[in-house]
Design an enzyme around this catalytic site. Structure first.
Site, mmCIF file in Angstrom:
data_model
loop_
_atom_site.group_PDB
_atom_site.id
_atom_site.type_symbol
_atom_site.label_atom_id
_atom_site.label_comp_id
_atom_site.label_asym_id
_atom_site.label_seq_id
_atom_site.Cartn_x
_atom_site.Cartn_y
_atom_site.Cartn_z
ATOM 1 N N LYS A 148 0.854 -1.178 0.000
ATOM 2 C CA LYS A 148 0.000 0.000 0.000
ATOM 3 C C LYS A 148 0.894 1.234 0.000
ATOM 4 O O LYS A 148 2.052 1.106 0.398
ATOM 5 C CB LYS A 148 -0.955 -0.022 1.185
ATOM 6 C CG LYS A 148 -0.340 0.386 2.538
ATOM 7 C CD LYS A 148 -1.396 0.433 3.598
ATOM 8 C CE LYS A 148 -1.833 1.833 3.916
ATOM 9 N NZ LYS A 148 -0.941 2.537 4.860
ATOM 10 N N ASP A 177 -1.985 -6.010 2.835
ATOM 11 C CA ASP A 177 -2.513 -5.149 3.890
ATOM 12 C C ASP A 177 -1.991 -5.811 5.161
ATOM 13 O O ASP A 177 -2.468 -6.884 5.539
ATOM 14 C CB ASP A 177 -4.041 -5.135 3.892
ATOM 15 C CG ASP A 177 -4.576 -4.207 4.964
ATOM 16 O OD1 ASP A 177 -4.074 -4.274 6.105
ATOM 17 O OD2 ASP A 177 -5.489 -3.409 4.683
ATOM 18 N N HIS A 178 -0.997 -5.224 5.782
ATOM 19 C CA HIS A 178 -0.295 -5.980 6.824
ATOM 20 C C HIS A 178 -1.203 -6.298 8.020
ATOM 21 O O HIS A 178 -0.905 -7.178 8.801
ATOM 22 C CB HIS A 178 1.016 -5.295 7.235
ATOM 23 C CG HIS A 178 0.854 -4.148 8.181
ATOM 24 N ND1 HIS A 178 0.494 -2.898 7.762
ATOM 25 C CD2 HIS A 178 1.010 -4.046 9.522
ATOM 26 C CE1 HIS A 178 0.433 -2.095 8.799
ATOM 27 N NE2 HIS A 178 0.750 -2.756 9.893
ATOM 28 N N GLU A 216 -3.007 5.261 17.851
ATOM 29 C CA GLU A 216 -1.542 5.239 17.862
ATOM 30 C C GLU A 216 -1.031 6.405 18.708
ATOM 31 O O GLU A 216 -1.699 7.437 18.818
ATOM 32 C CB GLU A 216 -1.008 5.390 16.439
ATOM 33 C CG GLU A 216 -1.440 4.288 15.503
ATOM 34 C CD GLU A 216 -0.777 4.427 14.144
ATOM 35 O OE1 GLU A 216 0.256 3.776 13.926
ATOM 36 O OE2 GLU A 216 -1.282 5.201 13.315
ATOM 37 N N HIS A 240 -6.865 -0.817 6.421
ATOM 38 C CA HIS A 240 -6.793 -1.610 7.644
ATOM 39 C C HIS A 240 -8.145 -1.724 8.379
ATOM 40 O O HIS A 240 -8.588 -2.813 8.725
ATOM 41 C CB HIS A 240 -5.755 -1.034 8.611
ATOM 42 C CG HIS A 240 -4.390 -0.866 8.007
ATOM 43 N ND1 HIS A 240 -3.870 -1.742 7.085
ATOM 44 C CD2 HIS A 240 -3.419 0.064 8.202
ATOM 45 C CE1 HIS A 240 -2.650 -1.351 6.745
ATOM 46 N NE2 HIS A 240 -2.356 -0.255 7.400
#
Ligand code: BG6
Length: 483
Positions: A148, A177-178, A216, A240
């Site tokens: 991405k 998409d991790h 985050e 995500h």
């Protein structure tokens, strides 16, 4: 519990952008860890490809330094590191020119899995794909991995898909998409589809609402140039959070098979309703706690890019009719905390006179940190004094339940790269899925751009802008605390 590491087939993996940030931080340290776990066969090779003129030895030295920096000390085994580095090669290559391609071709072996990791700007995908075909380096069994951002809107995502499709079949393309590689994210599917317990309740009749939070503590810092053109909606929600939403909302696939899973996710994305402006709150962190605010790192000093977004999302299908999904994500918030909370409706009839201690049942799936699940249930408050109710957690911390095994799960990149080598696309996004996600995202972004909306400034270390609280309050609900 015994860890079962099944070695993958022997492979040649070419990393375009092999000296870049992602390769140094994630891809190469991840591959080293798979080598250490004996999952990467010793005959496999990794070929770094980038513009710089480096020898194999110089490249190995760079990777040694990356492992020292990004692999935890207790995983640094000097003999294994040297063994791993010996599998590394390097080719100086010009993605848009002729230099290096013949050397790359000469390095590739027959009869091993060939994978090409495009860890480069999307603007180079077409040039690299073209040259791989022109030089006969990629064949019908090769795989390409792309990172991405996969486009910045529907039109650019379509153009990228078309450009890859000129040279590769969809079954050869692995869009990362991790989040899908995270252990707990995959656990969502296990929890839903390997237990009978939750599925009968998993619908509008019993669920009041769902909250998805990815908070985050980091800011944008050195990524300002990229981030300012992106913002939280493009950077986090379109991919995500959307994937998390799909895994919660999808119907059970007929089999745990790449297309069966992705077909079901696609149906969810296509069923998402447009989001009206009053259901969107955007924020931007200001300066505070002795640190600069978002604007100090943005390219544009008057930037209207959001570093926080909260949305109320509705899915128009039978299962989810009328159930709001509240999504929020932001940078520089109070804590790093990602979780999904499913709040159930009250029992249809209250039989206890004193309902003062009553709270809803909530299933909290904690993605990171402290992965685990928590089910909030009502019990009787212990002791005499009649039937008083209290809420207690049925707490399952994966670290406690699984012991050492939980501490040693592969990180998202390790798992995803091994899936590429195995040829398993289940945890990768299909082209139509990405396009559908942009088709839903585009009008939302176009809407606030056309209105000229400015994000609300929020304090760093807070839970986000005030208006985000109102988004829930006006529906008689509250966000869970970020902690
Ligand atoms: C990336 C985003 O895809 O995911 C970053 O570009 C974000 O902005 C990161 O910080 C979050 O990933 P994780 O695995 O730390 O939750």
């Amino acid at each position: 519990m015994v860890s079962r590491v099944i070695p993958v087939d022997v492979f040649d993996l070419v990393i375009f952008g092999g000296t870049g940030d992602l390769a140094r931080r994630k891809i190469l340290p991840g591959l080293y860890r798979r080598f250490l776990a004996a999952q990467m066969p010793a005959e496999s090779r990794i070929i770094g490809a980038a513009r710089a003129e480096l020898t194999d030895q110089e490249y190995r030295d760079q990777v040694r330094a990356a492992i020292a920096e990004f692999v935890p000390a207790d995983r640094q085994d000097p003999a294994a590191i040297e063994g791993f580095l010996a599998r590394l090669h390097y080719v100086a290559i010009d993605a848009t020119g002729a230099n290096g391609w013949a050397q790359l071709k000469a390095l590739m072996r027959e009869n091993v899995v060939r994978a090409f990791y495009f860890s480069v700007a999307p603007s180079l995908f077409g040039d690299i794909a073209q040259r791989l075909s022109d030089h006969g380096i990629a064949d019908a069994w090769s795989r390409v991995v792309v990172e991405k951002p996969f486009g910045r809107d529907l039109a650019s995502a379509r153009a990228l898909n078309a450009c890859l499709a000129r040279h590769f079949n969809e079954t050869q393309i692995y869009r990362i998409d991790h989040y899908l590689g995270k252990e707990t994210v995959q656990n969502l599917m296990a929890v839903r589809f390997a237990n009978i317990l939750f599925e009968p309740l998993w619908k509008a009749e019993y669920i009041d609402h769902v909250q998805i939070t990815v908070a985050e503590t980091v800011g944008v810092e050195g990524r300002g140039a990229y981030y300012d053109k992106s913002g939280a909606m493009r950077d986090m929600v379109q991919n995500h959070l959307m994937q998390l939403l799909c895994l919660i909302a999808m119907e059970p696939p007929y089999h745990f098979d790449p297309d069966a899973v992705r077909d079901e996710k696609l149906k969810v994305i296509r069923a998402l309703k447009p989001v009206p402006p009053e259901d969107i709150v955007r924020g931007q962190y200001g300066p505070g706690n002795g640190e600069a605010g978002y604007l100090a790192h943005a390219e544009n000093p008057n930037s209207r890019t959001e570093s926080y977004i909260a949305l109320k999302v509705q899915i128009s299908n039978w299962r989810w009719q009328g159930v709001p999904f509240y999504l929020r994500t932001g940078k520089r918030l109070r804590a790093r905390a990602s979780e999904i909370a499913i709040t159930f409706k009250p029992p249809p009839h209250a039989i206890f006179d004193d309902a003062s201690g009553w709270h809803e049942n909530v299933l909290v799936i904690r993605l990171q940190p402290n992965e685990g699940m928590n089910l909030m249930v009502m019990i009787k408050e212990p002791g005499p004094g009649g039937m008083r109710l209290m809420q207690v957690p049925l707490d399952m911390s994966f670290a406690e339940a699984l012991g050492a095994e939980a501490a040693d799960v592969p990180d998202a990149y390790e798992r995803l790269i091994m899936d590429v080598i195995r040829g398993n696309q289940t945890l990768f996004m299909r082209g139509d899925e990405v396009e559908a996600a942009w088709a839903w995202t585009d009008p939302i972004i176009e809407g606030w751009e056309a209105r000229g909306d400015r994000p609300q400034i929020y304090d760093p270390g807070s839970s986000g802008p005030e208006d985000a609280l109102m988004l829930m309050h006006r529906d008689g609900r509250r966000w869970r605390e970020i902690r």
